[in-house]
Design a protein around this motif. Structure first.
Motif, PDB file in Angstrom:
ATOM      1  N   PHE A 106       0.680  -1.245   0.078  1.00  0.00           N
ATOM      2  CA  PHE A 106       0.138  -0.162   0.056  1.00  0.00           C
ATOM      3  C   PHE A 106       0.973   1.093  -0.022  1.00  0.00           C
ATOM      4  CE2 PHE A 106       0.774  -0.213   4.278  1.00  0.00           C
ATOM      5  CZ  PHE A 106       1.062   1.084   5.087  1.00  0.00           C
ATOM      6  N   LYS A 107       2.160   1.081   0.351  1.00  0.00           N
ATOM      7  CA  LYS A 107       2.843   2.377   0.673  1.00  0.00           C
ATOM      8  C   LYS A 107       3.081   2.985  -0.772  1.00  0.00           C
ATOM      9  CE  LYS A 107       5.031   1.291   4.986  1.00  0.00           C
ATOM     10  NZ  LYS A 107       4.596  -0.141   5.366  1.00  0.00           N
ATOM     11  N   ASP A 108       3.012   2.255  -2.010  1.00  0.00           N
ATOM     12  CA  ASP A 108       3.019   2.890  -3.161  1.00  0.00           C
ATOM     13  C   ASP A 108       2.263   4.024  -3.414  1.00  0.00           C
ATOM     14  OD1 ASP A 108       5.127   1.018  -4.236  1.00  0.00           O
ATOM     15  OD2 ASP A 108       3.496  -0.378  -4.711  1.00  0.00           O
ATOM     16  N   GLY A 138      12.423  -2.820   5.344  1.00  0.00           N
ATOM     17  CA  GLY A 138      12.023  -3.567   4.047  1.00  0.00           C
ATOM     18  C   GLY A 138      11.214  -2.922   3.012  1.00  0.00           C
ATOM     19  N   ASP A 139       9.890  -2.332   3.412  1.00  0.00           N
ATOM     20  CA  ASP A 139       8.939  -2.269   2.703  1.00  0.00           C
ATOM     21  C   ASP A 139       8.812  -0.699   2.268  1.00  0.00           C
ATOM     22  OD1 ASP A 139       7.661  -4.466   2.100  1.00  0.00           O
ATOM     23  OD2 ASP A 139       5.852  -4.004   2.987  1.00  0.00           O
ATOM     24  N   THR A 140       9.184   0.060   3.254  1.00  0.00           N
ATOM     25  CA  THR A 140       9.226   1.498   3.027  1.00  0.00           C
ATOM     26  C   THR A 140      10.208   1.755   2.191  1.00  0.00           C
ATOM     27  OG1 THR A 140       8.379   1.817   5.248  1.00  0.00           O
ATOM     28  CG2 THR A 140       9.241   3.875   4.178  1.00  0.00           C
ATOM     29  N   SER A 251      -1.881  -2.511  11.438  1.00  0.00           N
ATOM     30  CA  SER A 251      -1.139  -1.107  11.904  1.00  0.00           C
ATOM     31  C   SER A 251       0.221  -1.520  12.652  1.00  0.00           C
ATOM     32  CB  SER A 251      -2.301  -0.298  12.895  1.00  0.00           C
ATOM     33  OG  SER A 251      -3.241  -0.065  12.131  1.00  0.00           O
ATOM     34  N   GLY A 252       1.067  -0.518  12.026  1.00  0.00           N
ATOM     35  CA  GLY A 252       2.503  -0.332  12.554  1.00  0.00           C
ATOM     36  C   GLY A 252       2.550   0.851  13.248  1.00  0.00           C
ATOM     37  N   ASN A 253       3.153   1.955  12.330  1.00  0.00           N
ATOM     38  CA  ASN A 253       3.035   3.272  12.705  1.00  0.00           C
ATOM     39  C   ASN A 253       1.813   4.006  12.750  1.00  0.00           C
ATOM     40  OD1 ASN A 253       5.453   4.468  13.518  1.00  0.00           O
ATOM     41  ND2 ASN A 253       6.566   3.949  11.494  1.00  0.00           N
ATOM     42  N   PHE A 254       0.716   3.329  12.195  1.00  0.00           N
ATOM     43  CA  PHE A 254      -0.937   3.952  12.189  1.00  0.00           C
ATOM     44  C   PHE A 254      -0.821   5.118  11.306  1.00  0.00           C
ATOM     45  CE2 PHE A 254      -3.036   1.816  15.950  1.00  0.00           C
ATOM     46  CZ  PHE A 254      -2.117   1.040  16.325  1.00  0.00           C
ATOM     47  N   GLY A 255       0.059   5.069  10.354  1.00  0.00           N
ATOM     48  CA  GLY A 255      -0.316   6.016   9.159  1.00  0.00           C
ATOM     49  C   GLY A 255      -1.607   5.771   8.527  1.00  0.00           C
ATOM     50  N   ASN A 256      -1.879   4.449   8.152  1.00  0.00           N
ATOM     51  CA  ASN A 256      -2.715   4.106   7.307  1.00  0.00           C
ATOM     52  C   ASN A 256      -4.142   4.138   8.131  1.00  0.00           C
ATOM     53  OD1 ASN A 256      -3.519   2.884   4.969  1.00  0.00           O
ATOM     54  ND2 ASN A 256      -2.808   0.893   5.149  1.00  0.00           N
ATOM     55  N   ILE A 257      -4.189   3.705   9.130  1.00  0.00           N
ATOM     56  CA  ILE A 257      -5.607   3.834   9.903  1.00  0.00           C
ATOM     57  C   ILE A 257      -5.821   5.270   9.990  1.00  0.00           C
ATOM     58  CG2 ILE A 257      -4.698   3.819  12.261  1.00  0.00           C
ATOM     59  CD1 ILE A 257      -7.143   1.808  12.758  1.00  0.00           C
ATOM     60  N   GLU A 384      -5.754  -5.235   2.896  1.00  0.00           N
ATOM     61  CA  GLU A 384      -4.618  -6.427   2.733  1.00  0.00           C
ATOM     62  C   GLU A 384      -3.550  -5.546   2.258  1.00  0.00           C
ATOM     63  OE1 GLU A 384      -2.474  -8.223   2.822  1.00  0.00           O
ATOM     64  OE2 GLU A 384      -3.426 -10.140   2.555  1.00  0.00           O
ATOM     65  N   THR A 385      -2.581  -5.175   3.046  1.00  0.00           N
ATOM     66  CA  THR A 385      -1.412  -4.245   2.861  1.00  0.00           C
ATOM     67  C   THR A 385      -0.242  -4.512   2.005  1.00  0.00           C
ATOM     68  OG1 THR A 385      -0.544  -5.067   4.994  1.00  0.00           O
ATOM     69  CG2 THR A 385      -1.983  -2.891   5.087  1.00  0.00           C
ATOM     70  N   ALA A 386      -0.184  -5.878   1.584  1.00  0.00           N
ATOM     71  CA  ALA A 386       0.917  -6.405   0.806  1.00  0.00           C
ATOM     72  C   ALA A 386       0.714  -7.621   0.072  1.00  0.00           C
ATOM     73  CB  ALA A 386       2.207  -6.336   1.600  1.00  0.00           C
TER      74      ALA A 386
HETATM   75  C1  LIG Z   1       4.036  -0.219   6.429  1.00  0.00           C
HETATM   76  C2  LIG Z   1       3.123  -1.448   6.749  1.00  0.00           C
HETATM   77  C3  LIG Z   1       1.929  -1.709   7.599  1.00  0.00           C
HETATM   78  C4  LIG Z   1       1.888  -0.607   8.578  1.00  0.00           C
HETATM   79  O1  LIG Z   1       1.247   0.338   8.306  1.00  0.00           O
HETATM   80  P1  LIG Z   1       1.143   1.692   9.175  1.00  0.00           P
HETATM   81  O2  LIG Z   1       0.763   2.829   8.230  1.00  0.00           O
HETATM   82  O3  LIG Z   1       2.451   2.098   9.548  1.00  0.00           O
HETATM   83  O4  LIG Z   1       0.422   1.395  10.170  1.00  0.00           O
HETATM   84  C5  LIG Z   1       1.076  -2.838   7.536  1.00  0.00           C
HETATM   85  N1  LIG Z   1       1.543  -3.728   6.438  1.00  0.00           N
HETATM   86  C6  LIG Z   1       2.421  -3.605   5.723  1.00  0.00           C
HETATM   87  C7  LIG Z   1       2.740  -4.686   4.634  1.00  0.00           C
HETATM   88  C8  LIG Z   1       3.344  -2.440   5.434  1.00  0.00           C
HETATM   89  O5  LIG Z   1       4.099  -2.396   4.662  1.00  0.00           O
END
Ligand SMILES: *Cc1c(COP(=O)(O)O)cnc(C)c1O
Length: 436
Positions: A106-108, A138-140, A251-257, A384-386
């Motif tokens: 999703f970070k794309d 990795g992903d960012t 969620s990780g850094n909670f930007g997406n939510i 589904e983030t990746a």
């Molecule tokens: C970055 C990432 C997350 C977490 O997203 P946040 O915006 O940091 O909460 C979840 N899943 C995948 C695959 C990611 O790359």
């Protein structure tokens, strides 16, 4: 539109300033001064619109005062050259697939939007070269590097920990060349992050070159993520499934939510949210106790969510008032779940065998939280983030299978790795940058 800092110790900034600086001078996160609502009749009509049209409506609400409509539409168009389809996993649970972009995560979306917006400001202002520093586990790194690839006036330095990034991830930012430099640091992810932070604080370095960050603290990276929440709603509305909608975000850094919470504030009819976590559960603890205690992260198989002090927590607090009622307002809208590696693995296996749907370890947390919590009459959609192939070793092991690698990913793997090895001490990093 002005952007204020969540710490409120510094003057509000213009959009351009907020994007170029990333973090406010008082170390707070920038927030838009106003969140412009989308009219209910426009929301009711989203189902008749394309993703591009929907994204343009949302983009204008945020950026319409600062960028003329044609330019903004073009930035949106260049960002979204791929779809974010909603796919049915069970009768009540839908997957919002955010992995159809160039690096399959999703970070794309945010990475590409930010690159184009920054590129536009650089052209308009005739700025000298801007340098993006990004630390990645990795992903960012891959999303930012691919988003900025070939954008004139910008150079990207990706710092990654030697031997701690999977070969599939590594090739997505070490094989690009052009304006992307991969720096292999002899240390951990935390060392990479420390180097980046130290660089932003170093006066001599900042006099020498213009530095900015591209993680989800940057408004240009996180706000565009609200586009696909509106698009998900439109798709579910089209099939009559948008009533009592529950949105679940791994969620990780909670930007997406946080981007989803902005969409909700703009009027998108989402009944409630769930934040799905792995064993890194500071937010869940905040929900149940009202006390936020950041701590070091622990390693899990959903490693993009291994965050012990989510940077966007400050934005969530600010959005819900930062006063005595804040905790109550937050818990009325958001609940949380946490899953161990064993639980994540069990979900991936069960959903694959029973529903014939292949989850990645992050999406698995989202799916499972919905399965545990959906009430009668609710419909759930998880992000589904990746793509699961980004975590091929893990997924293969869980399923005892050899999952297919999409062509896009294979193409990266054919490229030649180019990276520069550096020590983890700041002096060598600084000396290197001073030669640039
Ligand atoms: C970055 C990432 C997350 C977490 O997203 P946040 O915006 O940091 O909460 C979840 N899943 C995948 C695959 C990611 O790359």
């Amino acid at each position: 539109m002005k952007y204020y800092s969540t710490n409120k110790q510094t003057a509000p900034a213009s959009l351009e300033e907020a994007v170029v600086k990333g973090l406010a001078g008082d170390k707070g996160l920038y927030m838009p001064e106003r969140i412009v609502p989308i009219a209910p009749e426009v929301i009711a009509d989203l189902k008749n619109r394309s993703f591009h049209e929907i994204a343009c409506i949302v983009a204008r609400a945020f950026f319409g005062e600062d960028i003329e409509p044609d330019t903004l539409d073009q930035i949106v168009k260049d960002t979204l050259s791929f779809e974010t389809p909603v796919v049915s996993v069970t009768e009540k649970i839908y997957s919002l697939e955010l992995f159809h972009g160039p690096t399959l995560a999703f970070k794309d979306v945010g990475g590409r939007f930010m690159a184009r917006l920054l590129g536009y400001f650089i052209r308009k202002q005739g700025l000298k070269q801007v340098n993006v520093l990004v630390a990645t586990s990795g992903d960012t790194g891959s999303a930012v590097a691919n988003g900025f690839l070939g954008v004139e006036g910008i150079h990207v330095y990706v710092l990654y920990p030697k031997g701690k990034v999977s070969p599939i991830q590594e090739c997505q930012f070490t094989t690009l060349g052009q304006n992307i430099t991969a720096l292999e640091i002899d240390g951990t992810f935390d060392d990479c992050q420390r180097l980046v932070k130290a660089a932003f604080m170093d006066e001599e370095l900042n006099r020498h070159m213009m530095l900015t960050s591209a993680n989800s603290i940057n408004v240009a990276r996180f706000l565009p993520q609200s586009f696909y929440y509106f698009n998900a709603y439109a798709q579910l509305d089209r099939i009559g499934k948008a009533q009592d909608l529950v949105v679940c975000v791994p969620s990780g850094n909670f930007g997406n939510i946080t981007a989803g919470l902005f969409a909700h504030r703009m009027g998108l009819p989402i009944k409630r949210f769930i934040a799905a976590n792995n064993r890194n559960d500071v937010f869940l603890e905040y929900l149940s106790t009202g006390v936020y205690t950041p701590r070091p992260s622990v390693a899990t198989i959903a490693n993009a969510m291994d965050v012990g002090d989510p940077s966007n927590f400050a934005r969530i607090l600010d959005l819900y008032g930062a006063d005595q009622e804040t905790h109550q307002r937050i818990t009325a809208l958001i609940s949380g779940y946490r899953f161990t590696d064993e639980e994540i693995a069990a979900t991936i296996k069960r959903v694959y065998e029973k529903e014939n749907y292949l989850l990645d370890p992050h999406g698995a947390c989202g799916y499972q939280a919905l399965e545990n919590s959906l009430q009668e009459g609710e419909v759930g959609v998880f992000l589904e983030t990746a793509h699961p192939a980004k975590f091929k070793d893990t997924v293969d092991q869980i399923l005892g299978a050899d999952i297919e690698i999409p062509g896009k990913l294979q193409a990266f793997m054919k490229g030649e790795k180019q990276s520069l090895s550096l020590d983890k001490d700041f002096q060598s990093f600084k000396l290197y940058l001073l030669t640039k």
